[in-house]
Design a protein around this motif. Structure first.
Motif, PDB file in Angstrom:
ATOM      1  N   PHE A  28       1.055  -1.115  -0.076  1.00  0.00           N
ATOM      2  CA  PHE A  28       0.458  -0.305  -0.239  1.00  0.00           C
ATOM      3  C   PHE A  28       0.483   1.108  -0.312  1.00  0.00           C
ATOM      4  CE2 PHE A  28      -3.449  -2.781   0.695  1.00  0.00           C
ATOM      5  CZ  PHE A  28      -4.808  -1.960   0.924  1.00  0.00           C
ATOM      6  N   GLN A  29       2.225   1.120   0.563  1.00  0.00           N
ATOM      7  CA  GLN A  29       3.018   2.005   0.724  1.00  0.00           C
ATOM      8  C   GLN A  29       3.500   2.400  -0.341  1.00  0.00           C
ATOM      9  OE1 GLN A  29       5.041   1.284   4.637  1.00  0.00           O
ATOM     10  NE2 GLN A  29       5.442   3.370   3.867  1.00  0.00           N
ATOM     11  N   GLY A  30       4.101   2.231  -1.095  1.00  0.00           N
ATOM     12  CA  GLY A  30       4.656   1.970  -2.002  1.00  0.00           C
ATOM     13  C   GLY A  30       3.945   2.026  -3.643  1.00  0.00           C
ATOM     14  N   TYR A  31       2.459   1.190  -3.464  1.00  0.00           N
ATOM     15  CA  TYR A  31       2.245   1.427  -5.145  1.00  0.00           C
ATOM     16  C   TYR A  31       1.199   3.161  -4.690  1.00  0.00           C
ATOM     17  CZ  TYR A  31      -1.731   0.761  -8.490  1.00  0.00           C
ATOM     18  OH  TYR A  31      -3.070   0.704  -9.487  1.00  0.00           O
ATOM     19  N   PHE A  32       0.247   3.358  -3.629  1.00  0.00           N
ATOM     20  CA  PHE A  32      -0.274   4.405  -3.718  1.00  0.00           C
ATOM     21  C   PHE A  32       1.116   6.004  -3.167  1.00  0.00           C
ATOM     22  CE2 PHE A  32      -3.416   1.541  -2.418  1.00  0.00           C
ATOM     23  CZ  PHE A  32      -4.726   1.596  -3.478  1.00  0.00           C
ATOM     24  N   GLY A  33       1.795   5.979  -2.280  1.00  0.00           N
ATOM     25  CA  GLY A  33       2.295   6.973  -2.828  1.00  0.00           C
ATOM     26  C   GLY A  33       1.916   8.120  -1.509  1.00  0.00           C
ATOM     27  N   GLY A  34       2.394   8.733  -1.933  1.00  0.00           N
ATOM     28  CA  GLY A  34       1.664  10.337  -0.990  1.00  0.00           C
ATOM     29  C   GLY A  34       1.966  10.328  -0.321  1.00  0.00           C
ATOM     30  N   LYS A  35      -0.190  10.820   0.508  1.00  0.00           N
ATOM     31  CA  LYS A  35       0.204  10.384   1.740  1.00  0.00           C
ATOM     32  C   LYS A  35       0.234   9.547   2.638  1.00  0.00           C
ATOM     33  CE  LYS A  35      -2.796  15.467   1.519  1.00  0.00           C
ATOM     34  NZ  LYS A  35      -3.657  16.059   1.745  1.00  0.00           N
ATOM     35  N   ILE A  36      -0.529   8.913   1.994  1.00  0.00           N
ATOM     36  CA  ILE A  36      -0.398   7.386   2.130  1.00  0.00           C
ATOM     37  C   ILE A  36       0.789   7.004   3.105  1.00  0.00           C
ATOM     38  CG2 ILE A  36      -0.797   4.391   2.240  1.00  0.00           C
ATOM     39  CD1 ILE A  36      -3.519   5.823   0.609  1.00  0.00           C
ATOM     40  N   ASP A  37       1.701   6.678   1.547  1.00  0.00           N
ATOM     41  CA  ASP A  37       3.115   6.909   2.182  1.00  0.00           C
ATOM     42  C   ASP A  37       3.549   7.665   3.314  1.00  0.00           C
ATOM     43  OD1 ASP A  37       5.664   5.479   1.672  1.00  0.00           O
ATOM     44  OD2 ASP A  37       6.342   6.692   0.385  1.00  0.00           O
ATOM     45  N   LEU A  38       3.510   8.584   3.678  1.00  0.00           N
ATOM     46  CA  LEU A  38       4.031   9.616   4.314  1.00  0.00           C
ATOM     47  C   LEU A  38       3.484   8.857   5.281  1.00  0.00           C
ATOM     48  CD1 LEU A  38       6.306  12.902   5.164  1.00  0.00           C
ATOM     49  CD2 LEU A  38       4.169  13.141   4.281  1.00  0.00           C
ATOM     50  N   PHE A  39       2.536   8.770   5.609  1.00  0.00           N
ATOM     51  CA  PHE A  39       2.345   8.082   6.968  1.00  0.00           C
ATOM     52  C   PHE A  39       2.609   7.602   7.330  1.00  0.00           C
ATOM     53  CE2 PHE A  39      -1.109   5.839   9.277  1.00  0.00           C
ATOM     54  CZ  PHE A  39      -1.571   6.594  10.461  1.00  0.00           C
ATOM     55  N   LEU A  97       7.152   0.637  -5.358  1.00  0.00           N
ATOM     56  CA  LEU A  97       7.454   1.872  -5.736  1.00  0.00           C
ATOM     57  C   LEU A  97       8.236   2.101  -7.398  1.00  0.00           C
ATOM     58  CD1 LEU A  97       8.648   4.328  -2.958  1.00  0.00           C
ATOM     59  CD2 LEU A  97       6.697   4.729  -4.486  1.00  0.00           C
ATOM     60  N   LYS A  98       8.626   1.208  -7.795  1.00  0.00           N
ATOM     61  CA  LYS A  98       9.673   1.170  -8.693  1.00  0.00           C
ATOM     62  C   LYS A  98       8.098   0.763  -9.933  1.00  0.00           C
ATOM     63  CE  LYS A  98      11.899  -2.912  -9.199  1.00  0.00           C
ATOM     64  NZ  LYS A  98      13.669  -3.541  -9.028  1.00  0.00           N
ATOM     65  N   GLY A  99       7.599  -0.834  -9.491  1.00  0.00           N
ATOM     66  CA  GLY A  99       6.945  -0.874 -10.320  1.00  0.00           C
ATOM     67  C   GLY A  99       6.101  -0.322 -11.367  1.00  0.00           C
ATOM     68  N   LEU A 139       3.096  -7.807  -7.114  1.00  0.00           N
ATOM     69  CA  LEU A 139       3.195  -8.512  -6.021  1.00  0.00           C
ATOM     70  C   LEU A 139       4.248  -9.854  -6.551  1.00  0.00           C
ATOM     71  CD1 LEU A 139       2.940  -9.430  -3.871  1.00  0.00           C
ATOM     72  CD2 LEU A 139       0.899 -10.429  -3.105  1.00  0.00           C
ATOM     73  N   PRO A 140       3.795 -10.822  -7.732  1.00  0.00           N
ATOM     74  CA  PRO A 140       4.393 -11.506  -8.329  1.00  0.00           C
ATOM     75  C   PRO A 140       6.377 -10.861  -8.394  1.00  0.00           C
ATOM     76  CG  PRO A 140       2.984 -11.672  -9.769  1.00  0.00           C
ATOM     77  CD  PRO A 140       2.277 -10.676  -8.809  1.00  0.00           C
ATOM     78  N   ASN A 141       6.790  -9.847  -9.042  1.00  0.00           N
ATOM     79  CA  ASN A 141       7.648  -9.395  -9.174  1.00  0.00           C
ATOM     80  C   ASN A 141       7.856  -8.632  -7.924  1.00  0.00           C
ATOM     81  OD1 ASN A 141       7.297  -9.003 -12.271  1.00  0.00           O
ATOM     82  ND2 ASN A 141       6.266  -7.907 -12.611  1.00  0.00           N
ATOM     83  N   GLY A 142       6.802  -8.319  -7.287  1.00  0.00           N
ATOM     84  CA  GLY A 142       8.378  -8.294  -5.743  1.00  0.00           C
ATOM     85  C   GLY A 142       8.333  -9.291  -4.647  1.00  0.00           C
ATOM     86  N   MET A 143       8.633 -10.779  -5.018  1.00  0.00           N
ATOM     87  CA  MET A 143       8.571 -11.128  -4.079  1.00  0.00           C
ATOM     88  C   MET A 143       9.471 -12.168  -3.988  1.00  0.00           C
ATOM     89  SD  MET A 143       5.628 -12.223  -2.213  1.00  0.00           S
ATOM     90  CE  MET A 143       5.980 -13.930  -2.213  1.00  0.00           C
ATOM     91  N   THR A 144      11.092 -11.779  -4.998  1.00  0.00           N
ATOM     92  CA  THR A 144      12.130 -11.744  -4.848  1.00  0.00           C
ATOM     93  C   THR A 144      12.743 -11.719  -3.440  1.00  0.00           C
ATOM     94  OG1 THR A 144      12.413 -11.615  -7.316  1.00  0.00           O
ATOM     95  CG2 THR A 144      13.404 -11.505  -5.984  1.00  0.00           C
ATOM     96  N   PRO A 145      12.792 -10.160  -2.999  1.00  0.00           N
ATOM     97  CA  PRO A 145      12.716  -9.711  -1.681  1.00  0.00           C
ATOM     98  C   PRO A 145      12.420 -10.784  -0.946  1.00  0.00           C
ATOM     99  CG  PRO A 145      12.326  -8.210  -2.524  1.00  0.00           C
ATOM    100  CD  PRO A 145      12.122  -8.997  -3.355  1.00  0.00           C
ATOM    101  N   VAL A 146      11.130 -10.750  -0.905  1.00  0.00           N
ATOM    102  CA  VAL A 146      10.769 -12.256   0.692  1.00  0.00           C
ATOM    103  C   VAL A 146      10.623 -13.176   0.660  1.00  0.00           C
ATOM    104  CG1 VAL A 146       7.438 -12.826   0.955  1.00  0.00           C
ATOM    105  CG2 VAL A 146       8.545 -10.273   0.168  1.00  0.00           C
TER     106      VAL A 146
END
Length: 344
Positions: A168-179, A231-233, A258-265
């Motif tokens: 949610f932080q990376g996808y929406f960014g902005g105030k959600i990420d800041l909060f 954030l990158k994707g 999510l599939p592309n971001g699962m590598t570090p997970v």
């Protein structure tokens, strides 16, 4: 269809890269073998036989509790299968019974020890006994199972929370990420150990309480990696195309990012699990973990510290704990190489 084939090919290639790392591959086999063995700890180490043939009937004491009168005793209470009278009845007149490899459970006390406890290793207690006369080998078997299951549970909960918050932080960014970033900064500054001490003094200590408390802090490290991947994707062309086609945000996050971001997970899972096992052991060592009667590696280490002369307590527990952590680290290294994008 082509995407499915590409996924299968990628999975096979990753598995092949994982097997090339012999140290990680054999570590996975060894760890899986011991974990599978301890899943059936009641069959491997128990003070109750797992099969009795008495007067032509079969009994399964490690599953069902039988009163002593069933085997010719005088009491309606549960049978003590180490009692000489009961053993004589169960092994005479064609009767027989099959004990597990180790004839002690984690809370069984050897009342026939002719030495002060903790007693050294013997043929009766292969790794000796602790300061209450309980079999060390049995407590290691059950303690290893508890530690690994706790590590799995804490890793799963922390990973799930970390993925959701980071996504949610990376996808929406902005105030959600800041909060969320400000919240994580404040939450990570909380004194975790002090909170554990406070809650352990208020509530009855237990494995569920520990799982809940440690889960409150165990997700923050992973969420940063997931946030960075999202954030990158989110600015990739295929994400913009999916939005233009009217695909919902949740669907984009789940099916595309999510599939592309699962590598570090995935690559961090063994390391997170080893940290969870070490956290449980440390808390048990300090007396802030599971109740005293529960089999625990940390409790055995604390006994070894309190009984320096009983070297078998510290040495056996140290070997089990270090061996488990080393195997998990080797597995994690192999996973990291298998998911390295330069080798796929």
């Amino acid at each position: 269809m082509n995407s499915i084939l590409r996924k299968e090919t990628s999975a096979k290639r990753r598995w092949r890269n994982f097997k090339k790392n012999k140290r990680g591959y054999y570590s996975l086999i060894i760890f899986s073998f011991f974990f599978f063995l301890t899943l059936f700890a009641e069959v491997v180490s128990n003070d109750k036989p797992f099969l009795i043939n008495y007067q032509g009937n079969y009994y399964f004491p490690f599953v069902i509790k039988y009163p002593e009168v069933v085997f010719g005793g005088d009491f309606e209470t549960e049978t003590d299968y180490r009692d000489d009278f009961i053993l004589k009845r169960l092994t005479s007149d064609g009767n027989w019974l099959v004990f597990p490899f180790n004839k002690y459970s984690y809370n069984s006390i050897n009342l026939d020890i002719n030495k002060p406890v903790p007693s050294p290793p013997s043929w009766e207690n292969l790794l000796g006994t602790d300061d209450r006369g309980r079999d060390v080998l049995a407590r290691l078997i059950y303690g290893f199972r508890l530690s690994v299951l706790f590590g799995f549970a804490l890793t799963a909960v922390g990973t799930l929370i970390g993925i959701i918050t980071g996504a949610f932080q990376g996808y929406f960014g902005g105030k959600i990420d800041l909060f969320f970033q400000r919240f994580i900064e404040i939450w990570s500054a909380m004194p975790e150990l002090y909170l554990l001490i406070i809650f352990s003094s208020i509530f009855k200590p237990g494995i569920i309480l520990l799982l809940l408390l440690l889960s409150l802090f165990g997700w923050m490290g992973l969420s940063d990696y997931v946030r960075a991947e999202f954030l990158k994707g989110r600015n990739m062309e295929y994400v913009k195309a999916a939005k233009a086609l009217g695909v919902g945000n949740i669907s984009i996050m789940y099916n595309h990012l999510l599939p592309n971001g699962m590598t570090p997970v995935i690559t961090f899972l063994p390391f997170r699990m080893s940290a969870a096992i070490l956290a449980l052991t440390s808390l048990d060592f300090l007396g802030l973990g599971v109740p005293p009667s529960t089999p625990s590696l940390g409790e055995l280490l604390a006994q070894g510290k309190a009984n320096i002369e009983a070297w078998w307590l510290s040495l056996s527990t140290f070997l089990v704990l270090v061996g488990t952590l080393v195997l998990l680290i080797f597995i994690g290294e192999a996973l990291r190489e298998a998911f390295d994008p330069r080798k796929i």
